[in-house]
Motif scaffolding. Sequence first.
Motif, mmCIF file in Angstrom:
data_model
loop_
_atom_site.group_PDB
_atom_site.id
_atom_site.type_symbol
_atom_site.label_atom_id
_atom_site.label_comp_id
_atom_site.label_asym_id
_atom_site.label_seq_id
_atom_site.Cartn_x
_atom_site.Cartn_y
_atom_site.Cartn_z
ATOM 1 N N GLU A 94 105.047 107.818 26.924
ATOM 2 C CA GLU A 94 104.935 108.153 25.500
ATOM 3 C C GLU A 94 106.264 108.622 24.937
ATOM 4 N N ARG A 95 107.059 109.345 25.727
ATOM 5 C CA ARG A 95 108.361 109.821 25.251
ATOM 6 C C ARG A 95 109.303 108.646 25.004
ATOM 7 N N ILE A 96 109.312 107.679 25.923
ATOM 8 C CA ILE A 96 110.156 106.488 25.752
ATOM 9 C C ILE A 96 109.694 105.680 24.540
ATOM 10 N N LYS A 97 108.404 105.589 24.350
ATOM 11 C CA LYS A 97 107.848 104.848 23.207
ATOM 12 C C LYS A 97 108.314 105.446 21.889
ATOM 13 N N VAL A 98 108.282 106.776 21.780
ATOM 14 C CA VAL A 98 108.722 107.455 20.552
ATOM 15 C C VAL A 98 110.208 107.215 20.314
ATOM 16 N N ASP A 99 111.013 107.340 21.381
ATOM 17 C CA ASP A 99 112.460 107.134 21.255
ATOM 18 C C ASP A 99 112.778 105.717 20.785
ATOM 19 N N TYR A 100 112.110 104.728 21.366
ATOM 20 C CA TYR A 100 112.401 103.344 21.010
ATOM 21 C C TYR A 100 111.950 103.020 19.595
ATOM 22 N N LEU A 101 110.791 103.508 19.187
ATOM 23 C CA LEU A 101 110.285 103.227 17.835
ATOM 24 C C LEU A 101 111.216 103.790 16.768
ATOM 25 N N ALA A 102 111.829 104.936 17.035
ATOM 26 C CA ALA A 102 112.771 105.528 16.076
ATOM 27 C C ALA A 102 113.980 104.623 15.896
ATOM 28 N N PHE A 103 114.468 104.037 17.003
ATOM 29 C CA PHE A 103 115.599 103.118 16.929
ATOM 30 C C PHE A 103 115.194 101.793 16.286
ATOM 31 N N ALA A 104 114.008 101.279 16.641
ATOM 32 C CA ALA A 104 113.546 99.994 16.103
ATOM 33 C C ALA A 104 113.352 100.056 14.597
ATOM 34 N N ALA A 105 112.940 101.214 14.088
ATOM 35 C CA ALA A 105 112.728 101.372 12.642
ATOM 36 C C ALA A 105 114.049 101.211 11.880
ATOM 37 N N LYS A 106 115.150 101.674 12.458
ATOM 38 C CA LYS A 106 116.460 101.529 11.813
ATOM 39 C C LYS A 106 116.884 100.063 11.723
ATOM 40 N N LEU A 107 116.537 99.291 12.743
ATOM 41 C CA LEU A 107 116.896 97.872 12.764
ATOM 42 C C LEU A 107 115.951 97.028 11.913
ATOM 43 N N GLY A 108 114.733 97.498 11.711
ATOM 44 C CA GLY A 108 113.746 96.714 10.985
ATOM 45 C C GLY A 108 112.906 95.830 11.879
ATOM 46 N N ILE A 109 112.829 96.160 13.180
ATOM 47 C CA ILE A 109 111.977 95.403 14.101
ATOM 48 C C ILE A 109 110.531 95.797 13.835
ATOM 49 N N ALA A 110 109.705 94.826 13.485
ATOM 50 C CA ALA A 110 108.339 95.124 13.042
ATOM 51 C C ALA A 110 107.311 95.009 14.171
#
Length: 429
Positions: free
Chosen positions: A169-185
């Motif tokens: 869950e910690r890795i998932k939160v970290d990655y989603l924060a980065f993906a949101a900046k790129l616009g990965i949906a």
Amino acid sequence: MSAIENIPAMEIQDNGLLRFLTCGSVDDGKSTLIGRLLFDTKTILADTLHAIERTSKKRGMEAIDLSLLTDGLQAEREQGITIDVAYRYFTTGTRKYIIADAPGHEQYTRNMVTAASTADLSIILIDARKGVLTQTRRHSYLTHLVNIPHVVVAVNKMDLVDYSQEVFERIKVDYLAFAAKLGIADVRFIPMSALNGDMVVDRGDRLDWYQGPTLIDLLEAVPTLHADHQESFRFPVQYVCRPQDSANPELHDYRGFMGRIESGMVAIGDAVTVLPAGRETRIKDIQINTQSLPQAFAEQSITLLLDDEIDISRGDMIVKTGEQPKVTKQIDAMLCWLSESPLDPRRKYLIRHTTRDSKAMLAGIEFRMDINTMEHQTAEKLAMNDIARVSFKLAQPIFADSYAENRGTGAFIVIDESSNNTVGAGMIL
């Protein structure tokens, strides 16, 4: 009537062909994951299996080293890393797959871009012990850059963190924060152990807190790039077929235009426009070999016959009337430089777009992307593996869509005329 004839015919499910890419940092387990997929779907030939068993024993391993299935180069096996892109093919009976195993090292970024250019889905592996790393962000950016529509984040080596849900869950939160900046949906997350096979093909019994699909379940269900056939029809002409066989009256006046459908679909009777001339006509026939088809779809190689006699040659494009792409002599693009020789702003290059070639000059470099920090940097030239926003001026017009709309007609390569080597790959903005 025999008993066999009384048995109703079973409908065989066919989910089409899926091309996917595995990428991530060094030692995240990409090659092992692919080996596990092939092993658990029982698509490894017996002699291949015996060969890697022998190699594994020579190395003192008790279990089979599944990474040997993809790390085929001697240097890869010596170092335990992937250097070149390795392609593997397998089928589950309901879908065919082409896997591209991309190298994790930064110096092989150009290899990863090449592998990603045709992928429908990207599997980004993360070592559960290390979390999101710089190379994870780099490959995620490249995945987004080449417009891969589906991303699966595989949190691997869960066996080394005691299959901890908290770590996942910690890795998932970290990655989603980065993906949101790129616009990965479209991002899916799967915890797994490629070494032990948990959540790859079989669920295993050590990740019972995860209720989502296994990797193979997800791969079986994801739609392919051209699944809905709603894209604009694009048919770059590769060859004009004129047999002119006087002995055969049917072939004497035959004039067929051969090529591969880059996107969309076409049917007999459709109104089409030929570029660059702008002449309009209709589809008289669609052929594969000597067989006539009522319609054809993306990625099929076909021959088109038209109602009217129009001067068409290699490099021209046939599109549906009303769905014309932009005809332009200048393009703005994101460019990945592939050559060891830097981009020289003073030189002329050859740009190959679909089947059309045009001499080109660099008009400017707007910025170079620092993939580690996502910052835009000024640059006067590009070195190998650099990615930058550039503009080119062309001697001949091309018929282009933006890469975000159409990967087939939104991509091009840059060729060094003196060596005929491909030195760059671009995506039109």
